[in-house]
Structures are given as C-alpha cells and as structure tokens.
Enzyme design. Structure first.
Site, PDB file in Angstrom:
ATOM      1  N   GLY A  46       0.862  -1.178   0.000  1.00 22.76           N
ATOM      2  CA  GLY A  46       0.000   0.000   0.000  1.00 22.76           C
ATOM      3  C   GLY A  46       0.895   1.223   0.000  1.00 22.76           C
ATOM      4  O   GLY A  46       1.820   1.309  -0.796  1.00 22.76           O
ATOM      5  N   GLU A  47       0.659   2.106   0.956  1.00 26.50           N
ATOM      6  CA  GLU A  47       1.487   3.312   1.104  1.00 26.50           C
ATOM      7  C   GLU A  47       2.067   3.271   2.515  1.00 26.50           C
ATOM      8  O   GLU A  47       1.322   3.426   3.486  1.00 26.50           O
ATOM      9  CB  GLU A  47       0.581   4.520   0.969  1.00 26.50           C
ATOM     10  N   CYS A  78       5.994  -5.492   0.223  1.00 28.96           N
ATOM     11  CA  CYS A  78       6.112  -4.162  -0.388  1.00 28.96           C
ATOM     12  C   CYS A  78       6.072  -3.058   0.683  1.00 28.96           C
ATOM     13  O   CYS A  78       6.998  -2.981   1.494  1.00 28.96           O
ATOM     14  CB  CYS A  78       5.054  -3.985  -1.468  1.00 28.96           C
ATOM     15  N   ARG A 108      12.861   3.081  -0.682  1.00 28.91           N
ATOM     16  CA  ARG A 108      11.505   3.168  -1.245  1.00 28.91           C
ATOM     17  C   ARG A 108      11.577   3.497  -2.729  1.00 28.91           C
ATOM     18  O   ARG A 108      12.489   4.179  -3.168  1.00 28.91           O
ATOM     19  CB  ARG A 108      10.698   4.264  -0.544  1.00 28.91           C
ATOM     20  N   ARG A 138       5.759   0.038  -7.757  1.00 31.67           N
ATOM     21  CA  ARG A 138       6.484   1.106  -7.029  1.00 31.67           C
ATOM     22  C   ARG A 138       7.192   0.514  -5.813  1.00 31.67           C
ATOM     23  O   ARG A 138       7.077   1.005  -4.680  1.00 31.67           O
ATOM     24  CB  ARG A 138       5.524   2.225  -6.615  1.00 31.67           C
ATOM     25  N   HIS A 174       4.499  -8.258  -4.638  1.00 29.19           N
ATOM     26  CA  HIS A 174       3.134  -8.554  -4.163  1.00 29.19           C
ATOM     27  C   HIS A 174       2.761 -10.007  -4.466  1.00 29.19           C
ATOM     28  O   HIS A 174       2.085 -10.264  -5.474  1.00 29.19           O
ATOM     29  CB  HIS A 174       2.132  -7.654  -4.886  1.00 29.19           C
ATOM     30  N   GLU A 176       0.507 -11.755  -3.246  1.00 27.31           N
ATOM     31  CA  GLU A 176      -0.948 -11.935  -3.185  1.00 27.31           C
ATOM     32  C   GLU A 176      -1.603 -11.580  -4.519  1.00 27.31           C
ATOM     33  O   GLU A 176      -2.770 -11.873  -4.738  1.00 27.31           O
ATOM     34  CB  GLU A 176      -1.537 -11.116  -2.020  1.00 27.31           C
TER      35      GLU A 176
HETATM   36  N1  GLN Z   1       5.746   2.906  -2.886  1.00 28.40           N
HETATM   37  C1  GLN Z   1       5.047   2.433  -1.701  1.00 28.40           C
HETATM   38  C2  GLN Z   1       5.719   2.979  -0.432  1.00 28.40           C
HETATM   39  O1  GLN Z   1       6.818   3.482  -0.490  1.00 28.40           O
HETATM   40  C3  GLN Z   1       5.001   0.927  -1.680  1.00 28.40           C
HETATM   41  C4  GLN Z   1       4.239   0.415  -2.880  1.00 28.40           C
HETATM   42  C5  GLN Z   1       3.511  -0.871  -2.652  1.00 28.40           C
HETATM   43  O2  GLN Z   1       3.291  -1.320  -1.538  1.00 28.40           O
HETATM   44  N2  GLN Z   1       3.092  -1.463  -3.751  1.00 28.40           N
HETATM   45  O3  GLN Z   1       5.161   2.887   0.601  1.00 28.40           O
END
Ligand code: GLN
Length: 193
Positions: A46-47, A78, A108, A138, A174, A176
């Site tokens: 996620g983020e 991730c 990141r 990402r 990922h 999943e």
């Molecule tokens: N770019 C996101 C971060 O730095 C991670 C991306 C992802 O979980 N697919 O948090």
C-alpha cells in the site's frame, strides 16, 4: 491457527483471498484487541507512510512489536516490508521512521519511473517447483541486510527482493497478486511451527 492481515489500507483483501485458497484462516486486523487472537501477521502493500500513520493513530504499534517479540511470524510485503525495516530511505535519501523490527535497510520506490511496475520471474530459495512470478508495484528493494538475515531472492542486477530473519519475512513484491500461493504456504508453515 489464525493469521492476521493488517487491514488499515492497501492490498489486504487479496492476502485473505490467497490464504482462503490454501485453506488457512485469515482475519482482517484493525484494532489492538484483535491481535490477541492471531498466531502471525501480514503487513500488506500500500502506502507505507499512510499505513504507519494509521498504525500510530489506532495504537497498533506496541501490540505489533509485542507480537514480533513473542516470535510470532510477521510478513511484510512491499509497503509492509518498508514498515518492518530497521532503516528506510525515502527516494530523496532522507530517513523515514518505521517499526524497525528487521535488520535491513530498504530504499523506497527503488526502481525508476520507466519501470514503476513490472513483473519478473524470481528464483526464491526455499521454493521448489520453478520460478515465482514477482509483481513489483512502485516497489522498495533491500539495500543492506544484516548478518542474521537470510537473503531469499535477488534480481539479476543484485537487488535483494526477499529475505528472512527468524520469524520475520520480507518481500519487495506482491505475492498476493501473482496467483501463485507458494509464499503464502511458506509463511503459513512458519506460523504453524
Ligand atoms: N511505494 C510504496 C511505499 O513506499 C510501496 C508500494 C507498494 O506497496 N506497492 O510505501
């Protein structure tokens, strides 16, 4: 056996679906009290900044740290891997605050804009039956792994993208979203033990 999936933000439903497919019970976690019933925890993609902020707001940091200290398996995928890392670097090289559990330094958004997202076959050490479809979005990579960390997979250029340190598992990609349940089986086996 119950695996908790941190469900504050990001790709948590996909993890539940994958564990369901292999017959492992998994539950969404949003409250500290829900962590009392789990034997392992997944921190999804996620983020990472948003997820860590929500963990703080929901008072989840301490109970997650306690769970890990009790040697319950914790798997970060991730953004989840960024949360687990002892050191995390933003794209501009400034440091970011994390849970600091695993002895790795992660960067990141480690892959440039053109390759923001990609899929590639990975040789993952403990997995038999051929390469694993790595879905990178990402994604971060592991720049440095401490002595106690077992590197499980690297890209051809040498970037570390999967690692394990005792009860802690980290993947840049990922699993999943790959349709391949082998890493979920691997984590479920860590939890069972
Ligand atoms: N770019 C996101 C971060 O730095 C991670 C991306 C992802 O979980 N697919 O948090």
């Amino acid at each position: 056996m119950l695996i908790g999936i941190l469900a504050l933000q990001g790709a948590f439903i996909e993890h539940i679906v994958m564990f369901d497919r292999i017959g492992v019970k998994a539950a969404e976690i949003r409250l500290p009290s829900q962590l009392e019933h789990v034997n392992g925890l997944v921190i999804p993609g996620g983020e990472s900044t948003t997820m860590l902020k929500l963990m703080r707001n929901f008072a989840l940091i301490e109970p997650i740290m306690k769970l890990a200290e009790k040697q319950a398996p914790v798997w970060g995928t991730c953004a989840g891997m960024i949360c687990l890392a002892r050191h995390a670097l933003n794209p501009d090289s400034t440091a970011m605050e994390t849970l600091g559990l695993m002895d790795i330094t992660v960067k990141r958004n480690a892959f440039g804009r053109q390759v923001d997202s990609f899929e590639t076959k990975l040789q993952i050490k403990p997995l038999q039956d051929g390469p694993f479809p790595g879905v990178f979005i990402r994604a971060p990579c592991i720049e440095k792994a401490g002595r106690g960390v077992n590197v499980l997979a690297k890209l051809p250029d040498g970037e570390i993208v999967a690692a394990r340190q005792g009860n802690l598992l980290a993947t840049s990609f990922h699993p999943e979203l790959s349709g391949d349940p082998r890493l979920h089986r691997y984590f479920a086996a860590m939890v069972k033990r």
